[in-house]
Write an enzyme that holds these catalytic residues in place. Sequence first.
Site, mmCIF file in Angstrom:
data_model
loop_
_atom_site.group_PDB
_atom_site.id
_atom_site.type_symbol
_atom_site.label_atom_id
_atom_site.label_comp_id
_atom_site.label_asym_id
_atom_site.label_seq_id
_atom_site.Cartn_x
_atom_site.Cartn_y
_atom_site.Cartn_z
ATOM 1 N N CYS A 71 -2.259 -13.477 -16.929
ATOM 2 C CA CYS A 71 -2.713 -13.387 -15.528
ATOM 3 C C CYS A 71 -3.721 -12.258 -15.468
ATOM 4 O O CYS A 71 -4.459 -12.047 -16.421
ATOM 5 C CB CYS A 71 -1.527 -13.182 -14.582
ATOM 6 S SG CYS A 71 -0.610 -11.661 -14.895
ATOM 7 N N CYS A 74 0.835 -1.203 0.000
ATOM 8 C CA CYS A 74 0.000 0.000 0.000
ATOM 9 C C CYS A 74 0.869 1.251 0.000
ATOM 10 O O CYS A 74 0.493 2.279 -0.539
ATOM 11 C CB CYS A 74 -0.941 0.002 1.191
ATOM 12 S SG CYS A 74 -2.257 -1.204 1.000
#
Length: 390
Positions: free
Chosen positions: A348, A198
Amino acid sequence: MGAETEADRRTSELSREELVRYSRHILLPQIGEGGQQALKRARVLLVGAGGLGSPSALYLAAAGVGNIGLVDFDTVDLSNLQRQILHGSAAIGSSKLDSARDRLRDVNPNVHIEPYPTRLSAENALDIARDYDLIVDGTDNFPTRYLINDTSVLLGIPNVHGSVYRFEGQASVFGAAGGPCYRCLFREPPPPHLVPSCAEGGVLGVVPGLIGTIQATEAIKIITGIGETLAGKLLVIDALAMSFRTIVIRRDPECPACGTREIRELIDYEDFCNGGRVPPPAAGEVREIEPSQLAERIARGDELEIIDVREPYEWQIGHIPGARLVPLARIPQEIQGLDKKRTIILYCKVGARSMHAARQLANAGASDVRNLSGGIIRWIDDVDPGMTRY
Ligand SMILES: [Zn+2]
């Protein structure tokens, strides 16, 4: 936690102040005085007094969870205040545990807060956690997430999981009786250079607020035995679309933690998550293929090996027709069986994990490996807008 004794029952009797304080709980027939006493007796270990831990701790204390253990070694920083609502500007520079204890005492002086001013580690986790009924995982890194998972499985106590990134969050209950654990879902951590934190990627402040509140809700349900928990389910929240999706997850009988039980003690999790299991990425040898080009080649009936390197739960949300699932961690075992003369297309979610897999295949001698540019998200945008984004 041993069997409940007469002394436990006596000490969990509610005072007149508590009957008033918790009256909105006690009015609920599913909780009542008995449920409130169970909350008073409960022992919850909360790891991390940050973005997820803030709303969890506030709601658990307000709800009257009698004993809350808090593990954190950090100090309050100005950049924490955008989401870590336990802490205020006056606490900048002081320890998160002191700040949390002051705030929680004010919320509910009946709650006993046990501070652990340390980093949870393989050396201390079992000793700290063994006296608790459940763990709430408020951490933001893979080593601690695996450490908490293995601790929860070894001790046989549930682990209320939460994680956030940018506008998205996930929650589940792992290690509950009969339910899967974190390793059932993610056998091995992703390579460290593919994991933005984050701190690097940012996070909308209310997203840990949402997820941490859901973690507190699950903890209260587990303690009082009401409702249906997130055991066996992964809740995925997208704050931008404001979508809440629940994906069924299953116990993996081959899981080294809760399945085969080959993990009998805690390991070095930093090493586990940074281990040199995969060759370092070499630059430049893998070509990309655009989603529209791939769609044309599939429509033309070209001989292609299309490999989806995501996790099984992502595959369940949707996948490209004709592809097969080989999660990134299993690519090394898969390499020997592959026809290296064929055109192999890897994808992906957005293209980073599959690029990593593509380089492993190229290094192992596969002659025509292509990475799907932008992953399945661009495939959805460019080719199949009917598929679910996540
Ligand atoms: Zn497991």
